[in-house]
Design an enzyme around this catalytic site. Sequence first.
Site: not given
Length: 586
Positions: A217, A350
């Site tokens: 992140e 993903d």
Amino acid sequence: MYSALPPPQRRDFISVTLSPGEAAGGYNNSKAWRRRSCWRKHPKPLHVRRGPPNLQIRPPRREARLQTQDDAGRAKEEPHPADKEEKTEKSVISWRGAVIEPDQSTEPPSSKIKEPEKPSSLEGEDQKEPVPINERQMAVIEAFRHAWKGYKEFAWGHDELKPLSKSYSEWFGLGLTLIDALDTMWILGLKEEFEEARKWVATDLLFDKNVDVNLFESTIRILGGLLSTYHLSGDSLFLEKAKDIGNRLMPAFNTPSKIPYSDVNIGRGTAHPPRWTSDSTVAEVTSIQLEFRELSRLTGDEKFKKAVDEVMKHVHALSGKNDGLVPMFINTNSGQFTHLGVYTLGARADSYYEYLLKQWIQGGKQENELLEDYMRAIEGVKKHLLQRSQPKKLTFVGEFAHGHFSAKMDHLVCFLPGTLALGAHNGLTADHMELAKALIETCYQMYAQVETGLSPEIVHFNLHAQKGHKDVEIKPADRHNLLRPETVESLFYLYRFTGDKKYQDWGWEILQNFNKYTRVPTGGYTSINNVQNPSNPEPRDKMESFFLGETLKYMFLLFSDDVDLINLDKYVFNTEAHPLPIWAPA
């Protein structure tokens, strides 16, 4: 040898409610874990462009209808502080017109540390009139300003806004929303907002803090945001901050396998896995490469690129894949995949697929292993994960677990149509574009078939026709909407490459529904808990940083008819929508 694109001139975490199952997954709000009328009379049709033109990005003119010659004079008289500091760069700041960059050559990263590249600019070369901002883009600017109003008033310098309670939430305590939004403000032409945010970065953004951050992140949001803003603005402040955070994240790679830990204490220089496991998620460790590779290119320090390239080479050679599809977890001690037999293009896997293609593009299409892995994976998707729903026969991407197919699709998977279209644009097989068109129709229906016109986090598709049933079924635990960008992102790519205005119209519907069901009158937008209840969508009191960093940015780009507004032959977006330059072969 590669030549880097010259940066265009100035233009223009989290507290979440988790289910017991989610609580075992760690950073469930992260992309990797939970995935992550025009004024111009005759716009030119958009065509697939195989080679970059000699034109740089043209800044949108936020005040195109209002500015006068006096404004232009003042703009020349009032340079940005960074320009005053770096006279030698001859930087020309323009928030109103185009500024063209000369070509410059860049060596591939070497172990020898060099001075950071300094952008320079020339006016008058290959310059064209900027495309005026249209009404839909103005609506995006208005939405951004409304969101920014809430952040500035109630959450300034904090990670994320809680618009209903007029407060904020912290994840890392590093101003995530502000950093995520820097390049969005630049692209939208919001000069005053950008300058104010820059001052905060210069004076208040300090990384010497005893705080654990998530490697993935912080890389995609902070490092990616700083690098992108450096390239767009030419302001060395952002590169210096990028180098600081990049160095502080490096302890994550000190593992027996060189597969990085998920968490780093950026003040102490220590790293560790989550408390409950020694695994990292595959998407997290394979979706930091664009940013670290670019940091090496800019600084000349090869350590960043070497660390992330080792991860890709290791994963490339691993057993446990299924026709190119990868499991969701990888152990930081052994370096082996764990929890074998489960394959998804949603959460935890993903962006692995996204970054295979984008690293290949970033590196000038030279790294064939990346391309081979990407092509093999897409064939695996076709073989194992593609099905068609009833009654509309929508093509969707499900999940495959221990030999059984599940008709479950995360909204996060809606990144895939855009990625497929990007690959086709870069010369890959044309059937990738056809699949992209089919999947973006499905992603649009995930909005259109819902009562609020907003997609839930997860849908299940009906494989058999049932009277009174739509294609899309929503379970109570899945009906929240976090203001996610993936569908709008793919709409942008599809419109940019096809020119079909239906993609703009679909995006316009989504923006209107965001305004109708998620806008908070006092400033900001909020995630909602129930997309099926228009009368009470149950606001969650949280505005994710990616709403400003991604969703509204892709909206603005979708509504633009200017192919040079972040030219996709010159820039590749990271998974947080921060554009980084493509290293064109010299």
